[in-house]
Design a protein around this motif. Structure first.
Motif, mmCIF file in Angstrom:
data_model
loop_
_atom_site.group_PDB
_atom_site.id
_atom_site.type_symbol
_atom_site.label_atom_id
_atom_site.label_comp_id
_atom_site.label_asym_id
_atom_site.label_seq_id
_atom_site.Cartn_x
_atom_site.Cartn_y
_atom_site.Cartn_z
ATOM 1 N N ALA A 104 0.825 -1.207 0.000
ATOM 2 C CA ALA A 104 0.000 0.000 0.000
ATOM 3 C C ALA A 104 0.856 1.252 0.000
ATOM 4 N N ARG A 105 1.948 1.240 0.752
ATOM 5 C CA ARG A 105 2.816 2.416 0.807
ATOM 6 C C ARG A 105 3.554 2.618 -0.508
ATOM 7 N N ILE A 106 3.913 1.533 -1.179
ATOM 8 C CA ILE A 106 4.553 1.659 -2.489
ATOM 9 C C ILE A 106 3.579 2.265 -3.495
ATOM 10 N N ILE A 107 2.321 1.817 -3.441
ATOM 11 C CA ILE A 107 1.306 2.384 -4.335
ATOM 12 C C ILE A 107 1.122 3.869 -4.048
ATOM 13 N N ASP A 108 1.076 4.237 -2.768
ATOM 14 C CA ASP A 108 0.944 5.652 -2.421
ATOM 15 C C ASP A 108 2.150 6.441 -2.908
ATOM 16 N N LEU A 109 3.306 5.823 -2.863
ATOM 17 C CA LEU A 109 4.519 6.487 -3.336
ATOM 18 C C LEU A 109 4.389 6.841 -4.813
ATOM 19 N N ALA A 110 3.748 5.942 -5.562
ATOM 20 C CA ALA A 110 3.567 6.179 -6.992
ATOM 21 C C ALA A 110 2.453 7.184 -7.276
ATOM 22 N N LEU A 111 1.377 7.128 -6.467
ATOM 23 C CA LEU A 111 0.208 7.961 -6.738
ATOM 24 C C LEU A 111 0.179 9.248 -5.931
ATOM 25 N N GLY A 112 1.051 9.346 -4.912
ATOM 26 C CA GLY A 112 0.998 10.471 -3.994
ATOM 27 C C GLY A 112 0.923 11.838 -4.647
ATOM 28 N N PRO A 113 1.759 12.135 -5.663
ATOM 29 C CA PRO A 113 1.702 13.474 -6.285
ATOM 30 C C PRO A 113 0.358 13.774 -6.942
ATOM 31 N N ARG A 114 -0.414 12.743 -7.259
ATOM 32 C CA ARG A 114 -1.688 12.953 -7.954
ATOM 33 C C ARG A 114 -2.872 13.029 -7.004
ATOM 34 N N THR A 115 -2.678 12.711 -5.739
ATOM 35 C CA THR A 115 -3.793 12.679 -4.785
ATOM 36 C C THR A 115 -3.424 13.468 -3.535
#
Length: 414
Positions: free
Chosen positions: A264-275
């Motif tokens: 989940a944290r890796i996914i957030d790392l990828a999507l963080g700038p967009r959300t």
């Protein structure tokens, strides 16, 4: 006047801060899991008393956190974390020398004073002060990935040290590590002073820049999921056993929680700038009560595994949200004050959750734990929704004010 030292690179900052934080958590929160039996035998204390040391640490940390948070904002995280390393070393030395309950309790009180000085929100405040706002959330997520390895590193290291040095020698070694490893790392990688406030102000606001209503919503939206995680993790293996799984199978299913958090944290790392952190929080808090639904389908391994994975994803994302959402609300200059205030009720919730969930499991079984999780999750979700709506209303008001100001300017020119 000496020129200020140049800032270190971001990878060096995260590596140094991550290593020091792993040492901090591994030599405190995770200690009783390995050293508990030997300490109990030597000091003549029952295991519930040994593990109560962690509860004492959280309770003392809750009381100290608001003052520490304000200090972090005015003087910088580095000064506080360096001082906290000294307190950690002194407290672990006291624990190594303990001869009974009094010395044992006093050492955990000292570790409680260390908790807000070094760990948790102060580590994230250090990032907020060292990394520009647009990149700070990504850096915080990376730090959670590093500290997610704490138990994987700390437990075998602690066991190896105990085998060679005994439990007292292990504690003395950890005390020395705080002075010889963590303290120099904090001095090396962190900026020496707090950043200038985003807006003119003599001192950080006592409320962290958050209204009383918004503060209550934050306590519920961030604190309740953390409490649920603390309580549910404690009884997770027993809960799965109560659903009919053998001990080995229950442990294997529970072990899915860790990889799910990291994923989940890796996914957030990828999507963080967009959300935004608010949007991520809405998803994570929604997932918390929904994670219980697979258990309603039955106790088979596939449903139990799906529950554990969903719970792990929710927990992994909420760890990031607890770090990033206060930064969105208060900015870097008010981050320490706000997170320090939130730590007071938050630590109290975490301290109360394990005995509450254990009691519910003992009296009402897995169904009772599931019901409690859903109830607390829905309260947290309602708070997060209210918080998101208040932020949208605030954004609309600011947008309308901006349009009105531009219209007035054009009218004046005409």
């Amino acid at each position: 006047m000496a020129a200020p030292s140049p800032p270190v690179s971001r990878p060096v900052l995260l590596a140094g801060l991550g290593a020091a934080q792993i040492l901090g958590w591994g030599s405190t929160f995770y200690l009783p899991s390995v050293l508990g039996p030997r300490m109990g035998e030597s000091l003549g204390l029952a295991q519930d008393v040994i593990f109560a040391g962690v509860t004492v640490m959280y309770l003392v940390g809750a009381v100290a956190a608001p003052r520490v948070g304000r200090r972090v904002d005015t003087r910088g995280a580095r000064e506080m974390m360096v001082a906290g390393s000294v307190v950690a070393a002194a407290s672990l030395s006291l624990l190594a020398a303990a001869q009974g309950l009094a010395g044992y309790a006093a050492a955990w009180v000292g570790l409680g004073l260390m908790l807000p000085m070094v760990l948790g929100p102060t580590g994230f405040a250090a990032i907020a002060q060292a990394v520009p706002a647009p990149a700070a959330r990504r850096a915080m997520t990376l730090l959670t990935l590093l500290t997610g390895l704490t138990s994987t590193i700390a437990w075998p290291v602690t066991a190896s040290l105990e085998a060679g040095l005994g439990w007292r020698g292990t504690l003395a070694a950890f005390a020395a590590a705080h002075l010889c490893l963590a303290l120099p790392l904090y001095r090396l990688v962190l900026p020496p002073r707090a950043p200038a406030p985003e807006r003119p102000a003599a001192t950080p606001r006592a409320d962290g820049g958050v209204t009383p209503l918004r503060f209550v919503l934050l306590v519920l939206a961030l604190g309740l999921p953390n409490a649920v995680t603390s309580g549910l993790q404690l009884v997770l293996i027993a809960l799965l056993g109560g659903l009919g799984h053998a001990p080995a199978a229950a442990i294997a299913l529970a072990a899915l929680h860790g990889p799910a958090q990291v994923t989940a944290r890796i996914i957030d790392l990828a999507l963080g700038p967009r959300t935004s952190a608010t949007a991520t929080g809405l998803f994570a808090v929604s997932l918390l009560p929904l994670s219980i639904l697979p258990l309603a389908a039955g106790g088979e391994a596939v449903w139990a595994g799906l529950f554990t994975v969903a719970f792990g994803v929710a927990n992994g994302l909420m760890t990031v949200v607890r770090a990033a959402l206060p930064l969105e609300l208060a900015g870097a200059s008010g981050y320490g004050t706000l997170t320090g205030r939130l730590a007071l009720p938050g630590h109290l919730m975490v301290a109360a959750a394990p005995p509450l969930f254990a009691a519910v499991l003992g009296r009402a079984g897995p169904a009772g734990v599931a019901s409690l999780t859903v109830l607390l999750g829905l309260v947290a979700l309602a708070a997060m929704v209210a918080l998101a709506r208040s932020r949208r209303g605030e954004a609309r008001a600011l947008s309308a004010a901006g349009r009105s100001s531009r219209a007035s300017t054009r009218s004046g020119r005409g």
